[in-house]
Scaffold this motif. Structure first.
Motif, PDB file in Angstrom:
ATOM      1  N   ALA A   1       1.889  27.672 -17.752  1.00  0.00           N
ATOM      2  CA  ALA A   1       2.472  28.885 -17.175  1.00  0.00           C
ATOM      3  C   ALA A   1       1.962  29.166 -15.767  1.00  0.00           C
ATOM      4  O   ALA A   1       2.718  29.649 -14.919  1.00  0.00           O
ATOM      5  CB  ALA A   1       2.184  30.081 -18.074  1.00  0.00           C
ATOM      6  N   LEU A   2       0.684  28.865 -15.515  1.00  0.00           N
ATOM      7  CA  LEU A   2       0.058  29.252 -14.256  1.00  0.00           C
ATOM      8  C   LEU A   2      -0.241  28.078 -13.336  1.00  0.00           C
ATOM      9  O   LEU A   2      -0.591  28.273 -12.174  1.00  0.00           O
ATOM     10  CB  LEU A   2      -1.250  30.010 -14.531  1.00  0.00           C
ATOM     11  CG  LEU A   2      -1.146  31.224 -15.463  1.00  0.00           C
ATOM     12  CD1 LEU A   2      -2.533  31.780 -15.749  1.00  0.00           C
ATOM     13  CD2 LEU A   2      -0.248  32.286 -14.846  1.00  0.00           C
TER      14      LEU A   2
ATOM     15  N   HIS B   1      15.528  33.550 -16.214  1.00  0.00           N
ATOM     16  CA  HIS B   1      14.334  34.392 -16.236  1.00  0.00           C
ATOM     17  C   HIS B   1      13.536  34.289 -14.941  1.00  0.00           C
ATOM     18  O   HIS B   1      13.120  35.296 -14.366  1.00  0.00           O
ATOM     19  CB  HIS B   1      13.431  34.022 -17.421  1.00  0.00           C
ATOM     20  CG  HIS B   1      13.882  34.595 -18.727  1.00  0.00           C
ATOM     21  ND1 HIS B   1      14.317  35.890 -18.870  1.00  0.00           N
ATOM     22  CD2 HIS B   1      13.952  34.044 -19.974  1.00  0.00           C
ATOM     23  CE1 HIS B   1      14.640  36.125 -20.132  1.00  0.00           C
ATOM     24  NE2 HIS B   1      14.437  35.013 -20.822  1.00  0.00           N
ATOM     25  N   GLU B   2      13.295  33.070 -14.484  1.00  0.00           N
ATOM     26  CA  GLU B   2      12.426  32.893 -13.322  1.00  0.00           C
ATOM     27  C   GLU B   2      13.052  33.489 -12.063  1.00  0.00           C
ATOM     28  O   GLU B   2      12.381  34.177 -11.287  1.00  0.00           O
ATOM     29  CB  GLU B   2      12.110  31.414 -13.119  1.00  0.00           C
ATOM     30  CG  GLU B   2      10.990  31.180 -12.126  1.00  0.00           C
ATOM     31  CD  GLU B   2      10.336  29.815 -12.284  1.00  0.00           C
ATOM     32  OE1 GLU B   2       9.708  29.385 -11.318  1.00  0.00           O
ATOM     33  OE2 GLU B   2      10.452  29.203 -13.365  1.00  0.00           O
ATOM     34  N   ALA B   3      14.345  33.256 -11.856  1.00  0.00           N
ATOM     35  CA  ALA B   3      15.015  33.784 -10.668  1.00  0.00           C
ATOM     36  C   ALA B   3      15.055  35.312 -10.705  1.00  0.00           C
ATOM     37  O   ALA B   3      14.834  35.985  -9.684  1.00  0.00           O
ATOM     38  CB  ALA B   3      16.426  33.216 -10.575  1.00  0.00           C
ATOM     39  N   LEU B   4      15.311  35.874 -11.871  1.00  0.00           N
ATOM     40  CA  LEU B   4      15.354  37.333 -11.982  1.00  0.00           C
ATOM     41  C   LEU B   4      13.964  37.943 -11.813  1.00  0.00           C
ATOM     42  O   LEU B   4      13.827  39.030 -11.231  1.00  0.00           O
ATOM     43  CB  LEU B   4      15.961  37.733 -13.328  1.00  0.00           C
ATOM     44  CG  LEU B   4      17.465  37.440 -13.475  1.00  0.00           C
ATOM     45  CD1 LEU B   4      17.924  37.721 -14.901  1.00  0.00           C
ATOM     46  CD2 LEU B   4      18.275  38.265 -12.477  1.00  0.00           C
ATOM     47  N   ALA B   5      12.944  37.255 -12.303  1.00  0.00           N
ATOM     48  CA  ALA B   5      11.575  37.737 -12.103  1.00  0.00           C
ATOM     49  C   ALA B   5      11.244  37.808 -10.621  1.00  0.00           C
ATOM     50  O   ALA B   5      10.575  38.738 -10.151  1.00  0.00           O
ATOM     51  CB  ALA B   5      10.582  36.836 -12.835  1.00  0.00           C
TER      52      ALA B   5
ATOM     53  N   THR C   1       7.417  31.751 -17.820  1.00  0.00           N
ATOM     54  CA  THR C   1       8.043  31.868 -16.508  1.00  0.00           C
ATOM     55  C   THR C   1       6.980  32.095 -15.436  1.00  0.00           C
ATOM     56  O   THR C   1       6.082  32.929 -15.612  1.00  0.00           O
ATOM     57  CB  THR C   1       9.041  33.054 -16.503  1.00  0.00           C
ATOM     58  OG1 THR C   1      10.037  32.818 -17.486  1.00  0.00           O
ATOM     59  CG2 THR C   1       9.699  33.211 -15.145  1.00  0.00           C
ATOM     60  N   LYS C   2       7.086  31.373 -14.322  1.00  0.00           N
ATOM     61  CA  LYS C   2       6.086  31.489 -13.255  1.00  0.00           C
ATOM     62  C   LYS C   2       5.946  32.924 -12.755  1.00  0.00           C
ATOM     63  O   LYS C   2       4.863  33.371 -12.416  1.00  0.00           O
ATOM     64  CB  LYS C   2       6.461  30.580 -12.081  1.00  0.00           C
ATOM     65  CG  LYS C   2       6.495  29.097 -12.402  1.00  0.00           C
ATOM     66  CD  LYS C   2       5.106  28.552 -12.662  1.00  0.00           C
ATOM     67  CE  LYS C   2       5.156  27.036 -12.887  1.00  0.00           C
ATOM     68  NZ  LYS C   2       3.831  26.499 -13.275  1.00  0.00           N
ATOM     69  N   GLY C   3       7.041  33.666 -12.710  1.00  0.00           N
ATOM     70  CA  GLY C   3       6.994  35.027 -12.192  1.00  0.00           C
ATOM     71  C   GLY C   3       6.695  36.082 -13.227  1.00  0.00           C
ATOM     72  O   GLY C   3       6.861  37.276 -12.954  1.00  0.00           O
TER      73      GLY C   3
END
Length: 389
Positions: A162-163, A289-293, A238-240
């Motif tokens: 994740a990180l 998810h990632e783009a929205l984050a 998700t990264k964000g």
């Protein structure tokens, strides 16, 4: 303002005696939880207990960690390698309903404190043994600390994926999740004993406990055979997936459904994003998810944290300001819930003590004793033992 320690109040575990023969955090925290719920907890310890080593305010051994895991207990100092003092410990165990220990099996056997030894003297005892790894595994005798358990349970793998870095979670989660597991397991075994009269051995391996804990959501696609996808809960990986910076601080703002996202973007002054096709369907696609984050991150600074509190409450968007631990005692939610209270300790003066998070309508848990100096109750407890003969 300081709060007085509660007078003796009968909690739900009033009448239950627990012997705490454990060290550091896992066992002591579990025993403290039982003490908070009304049990009479007697801690058999040595002043060399690791939880008593470190920085302290005024009295040797009275460290913050000790103050936070050893309240609602009486402390008895006994040298278990001495035959006479070990016999005193065994006599105490004969009077108990529960024994909690995290000593290694070899040491327990050498001292005559194994489950078989104790059950012969007190067959109704609930004997909770916590250790790093299962007793029937090839790692049974291995030393274990929270970091090794985080690694062995897959938590480090989750963090790495994740990180992008194999970090340890900055809290002793293996110890504390195992503490909670000890507490509920002991309660279940006590219920069984009340129904049948039989005690039992309850083994709580830290690694097994945290593997089960981690896999609830992270087994994911591997729940099925053949696998339908990888392990790892998509949103958490998700990264964000992190708190965001508002105009004046940090907050967790987590829109979960399309309407949440549309309301969030509108409040942030981005009505164009509220019309984005990714938030106009019946559900959010996991692939987005990632783009929205990233968009949440960009939009959050439009308002202050307090403004987001109001907006999110109005639109039922999951949100919470980030609690700054240095200022936790000033936080209204913490203060109103008495999750931190100032109290007068007999040796340490004014200290902050952590509140009891669970509320009972009839038999509330109480803080009746603050953490004792090592061995301060030895004479009292042994005198009670002699008087009962």
């Amino acid at each position: 303002m300081t709060t007085d320690i509660a007078d003796s109040v009968a909690g739900p575990l009033d009448g239950i005696r627990v012997i705490d023969l454990s060290t550091v955090v896992m066992g002591p925290y579990a025993a403290q939880i039982l003490g908070d719920l009304g049990a009479d907890v007697i801690k058999i310890e040595s002043p060399a207990d690791a939880v008593r080593v470190g920085h302290y305010r005024t009295t040797p051994g009275m460290t913050p960690l000790n103050l936070n895991v050893n309240r609602n207990k009486r402390s008895v100092s006994l040298n278990l390698k001495d035959a006479t003092e070990r016999e005193s410990a065994l006599r105490l165990v004969e009077t108990a309903d529960v024994l909690i220990t995290n000593m290694r099996p070899g040491a327990l056997k050498r001292l005559g404190l194994s489950y078989e030894d104790i059950a012969a003297r007190n067959p109704g005892l609930v004997y909770a043994h916590a250790q790093g790894f299962r007793s029937d595994s090839d790692r049974a005798g291995n030393a274990a600390y929270d970091e090794t358990v985080q690694a062995a349970s897959g938590l480090v793998d989750i963090a790495d994926r994740a990180l992008g870095e194999p970090v340890y979670l900055p809290t002793i989660i293996g110890d504390k999740v195992s503490s909670l597991t000890i507490a509920y397991s002991v309660l279940a075994a006590l219920l069984h004993r009340d129904r049948t009269g039989a005690g039992q051995l309850v083994e709580i391996p830290m690694t097994d406990t945290l593997i089960a804990f981690n896999l609830v959501e992270h087994l994911a696609g591997h729940t099925y055979e053949p696998e339908l996808g990888p392990t790892g809960f998509p949103l958490s990986m998700t990264k964000g997936h992190r708190a965001v910076r508002t105009k004046d601080g940090l907050a967790c703002v987590i829109p979960y459904n399309p309407q949440n996202f549309r309301d969030f973007f509108t409040a942030a002054g981005r009505p164009d994003l509220a019309e984005d096709p990714r938030v106009c369907g019946e559900a959010i696609d996991g692939a987005d998810h990632e783009a929205l984050a990233a968009l949440i991150d960009v939009c959050a600074p439009a308002l202050t944290t307090a403004e987001w509190v109001d907006v999110c409450a109005e639109h039922s968007i999951p949100m919470a300001p980030v609690l700054e631990l240095d200022r936790a005692h000033e936080d209204r939610y913490v203060r109103d819930g008495r999750l931190l209270d100032s109290v007068e300790h007999p040796t340490e003066g004014t200290i902050r003590t952590i509140g009891i998070p669970v509320r009972f309508s009839v038999t509330p848990g109480t803080i009746r004793r603050l953490a004792p100096v090592a061995g301060q109750d030895t004479a009292e407890v042994l005198a009670e033992l002699d008087a009962a003969r």
